[in-house]
Design an enzyme around this catalytic site. Structure first.
Site, PDB file in Angstrom:
ATOM      1  N   GLU A 278       0.378  -1.289  -0.053  1.00  0.00           N
ATOM      2  CA  GLU A 278      -0.628   0.195  -0.183  1.00  0.00           C
ATOM      3  C   GLU A 278       0.697   1.337  -0.115  1.00  0.00           C
ATOM      4  O   GLU A 278       0.911   2.147   0.811  1.00  0.00           O
ATOM      5  CB  GLU A 278      -1.092   0.005   1.378  1.00  0.00           C
ATOM      6  CG  GLU A 278      -1.980  -0.954   1.461  1.00  0.00           C
ATOM      7  CD  GLU A 278      -3.298  -1.786   2.043  1.00  0.00           C
ATOM      8  OE1 GLU A 278      -2.644  -0.158   3.192  1.00  0.00           O
ATOM      9  OE2 GLU A 278      -3.947  -1.674   2.564  1.00  0.00           O
TER      10      GLU A 278
ATOM     11  N   GLU B 290      -4.916  -8.397   0.708  1.00  0.00           N
ATOM     12  CA  GLU B 290      -6.021  -8.187   1.353  1.00  0.00           C
ATOM     13  C   GLU B 290      -7.540  -8.036   2.328  1.00  0.00           C
ATOM     14  O   GLU B 290      -7.528  -7.238   0.573  1.00  0.00           O
ATOM     15  CB  GLU B 290      -5.499  -6.685   2.139  1.00  0.00           C
ATOM     16  CG  GLU B 290      -4.246  -7.371   2.754  1.00  0.00           C
ATOM     17  CD  GLU B 290      -3.438  -5.642   3.591  1.00  0.00           C
ATOM     18  OE1 GLU B 290      -4.109  -4.776   4.768  1.00  0.00           O
ATOM     19  OE2 GLU B 290      -2.672  -5.195   3.683  1.00  0.00           O
TER      20      GLU B 290
HETATM   21  O1  IFM Z   1      -3.937  -3.365   9.342  1.00  0.00           O
HETATM   22  C1  IFM Z   1      -3.996  -2.527   7.722  1.00  0.00           C
HETATM   23  C2  IFM Z   1      -3.096  -3.290   7.218  1.00  0.00           C
HETATM   24  O2  IFM Z   1      -1.779  -2.824   7.851  1.00  0.00           O
HETATM   25  C3  IFM Z   1      -3.108  -2.208   5.859  1.00  0.00           C
HETATM   26  N1  IFM Z   1      -4.093  -2.427   5.275  1.00  0.00           N
HETATM   27  C4  IFM Z   1      -5.070  -2.377   5.848  1.00  0.00           C
HETATM   28  C5  IFM Z   1      -4.869  -3.412   7.035  1.00  0.00           C
HETATM   29  C6  IFM Z   1      -6.686  -2.173   7.851  1.00  0.00           C
HETATM   30  O3  IFM Z   1      -6.394  -0.915   7.696  1.00  0.00           O
END
Ligand code: IFM
Length: 437
Positions: free
Chosen positions: A164, A347
């Site tokens: 990210e 994710e």
């Molecule tokens: O916990 C975070 C992760 O580190 C990166 N993506 C989003 C998740 C939830 O906020």
């Protein structure tokens, strides 16, 4: 639940600073999050990741949880300051040993190791030299990729360079709510460019060390204009270019989009070719869509974020919108066509205020509903021809959620932080049954 293609990769994700703890063992250096979390008022509950889920000591127990879940892959991140305490120089053997043990344990349990090289925990010494604002950090990142893959490249099954980069730029350098806490607004663009340059250089370093596929994990959020008027549409397009295209167009050979803040003077000859080095997999992190309207007059931003009505909400107050994941996957296919590589959803998950009942069980029906909807959205996208080959739940464990500290629980497994007791939630059993089927 409908059938998924044979070989579809089911997994769960975590990141180093959010779960490992043990921040001073084996010569690990400080990271920007160690520093930031200690600054008064930065973290809502005043905690740090010093202990987190104590995973560094409990990794064998956590590997057993993965084996029990039956997932085919586990996405973890490697802590750069465990490998190079100051972000440069020879790799620390003890730091690599930990990941070596973890990787071997995963393979013995039949779980593919998927390693992310940078999930926001930059060595503090590099930050002191300008961090990602400094072009040299890109070269340092490639060196770190090289020494890490020299040790683990024969066993990690998928390498992910960055996690990210948009969030690291915007929250960490634009608005200052994440480490390193800089408030540069659109002057944060060099952080975008140097992360992408570091990614491209790291792809080359990884290719020289491993035959495993290479990826990046981007965060995406489909944008919904608040109204039909030209001003709202223009604002939505600006936000879309920033959030969804800034870190993808150049990766796929299209150069930078016309997004707020893009500064061509930061980009040197040849950089865009380095950034566009072919990747094997595009990691897609998705949580929710974003509502956008035109800004008030005099606003420093060309858009304003507005809540989206009509959706259930998580404990983070994020809308639960599985339709947004389907929309996003189709949009990526339509936008990039043949240039789009295979996609894995790296994710997907939600925070709720989960707590054990009188019998010690943790029931989380909202998380099951959330995951069910999102998995179905992926299935629909595959049916529409989008090449999605994997889905990872965020997260295996409740963990330290950055500026929210321990107040947001994303895990399939509940963690009682004072005792570090792990209790699989009902969503763990649900996901295990899904994976088995
Ligand atoms: O916990 C975070 C992760 O580190 C990166 N993506 C989003 C998740 C939830 O906020």
């Amino acid at each position: 639940m409908p059938d998924f293609p044979a070989g579809f990769r089911w997994g769960v994700s975590t990141s180093a600073y959010q779960i490992e703890g043990a921040t001073t063992v084996d010569g690990r250096g400080p990271s920007i999050w160690d520093t930031f979390a200690r600054e008064p008022g930065r973290i809502v509950d005043g905690t740090t990741g010093d202990e987190a889920c104590d995973h560094h000591h409990r990794y064998a127990e956590d590997t057993a949880l993965l084996a029990g879940l039956g997932v085919s892959a586990y996405r973890f991140s490697i802590s750069w300051p465990r490998i190079q305490p100051t972000g440069a120089g020879p790799a620390l053997t003890a730091g690599l040993d930990f990941y070596d043990r973890l990787v071997d344990g995963l393979l013995a349990a039949g779980v593919d190791p998927v390693a992310t090289l940078f999930h926001w925990d930059l060595p503090q010494a590099l930050e002191d030299a300008g961090g990602w604002l400094n072009r040299d950090t890109a070269a340092r990142f490639a060196e770190y990729a090289d020494v890490t893959a020299a040790r683990l490249g024969d066993r990690v099954k998928l390498w992910i360079t960055l996690n990210e980069p948009f969030i690291h730029m915007s929250l960490g350098h634009g608005m200052g709510v994440h480490a390193p806490g800089r408030v540069l607004l659109f002057d944060a663009f060099p952080v975008a460019h140097h992360q992408l340059l570091g990614h491209g250089l790291a792809v080359a370093a990884l290719r020289a060390r491993t035959a495993s596929p290479v990826a990046i994990a981007n965060n995406y959020s489909p944008v919904r204009p608040a109204g039909d008027g030209d001003a709202d549409r223009a604002a939505a397009a600006a936000y879309d270019a920033l959030h969804n295209r800034l870190f993808t167009d150049p990766l796929l050979g299209l150069g930078y989009p016309d997004a707020p803040g893009v500064d061509p003077t930061v980009v040197r000859d040849g950089d865009l070719d380095v950034i566009a080095a072919p990747i094997d997999v595009l990691g897609v992190n998705y949580y929710n869509p974003t509502g956008i309207r035109a800004p008030e007059e005099g606003s420093p931003l060309p858009f304003e974020i507005v809540p989206l009505d009509g959706y259930p909400r998580t404990a983070f107050d994020w809308p639960v919108a599985p339709d947004g994941l389907r929309e996003l996957l189709l949009q990526l296919r339509d936008r990039y066509g043949d240039a789009l590589p295979e996609i894995q959803v790296t994710e997907s998950g939600c925070a709720y205020d989960d707590a054990p009942d009188a019998q010690g069980r943790v029931n989380d029906p909202e998380r099951i509903a959330y995951l069910d909807g999102h998995v179905r959205a992926v299935h629909e996208a595959i049916g529409a021809g989008v090449p999605v080959t994997g889905y990872f739940v965020w997260s295996l464990l409740d963990n330290w959620e950055w500026a929210e500290g321990f107040t947001k629980r994303f895990g399939l497994v509940h963690v009682d932080y004072p005792t570090q007791r792990r209790t699989p939630k009902s969503s763990y059993a649900w996901f295990r049954d899904l994976v088995r089927r």
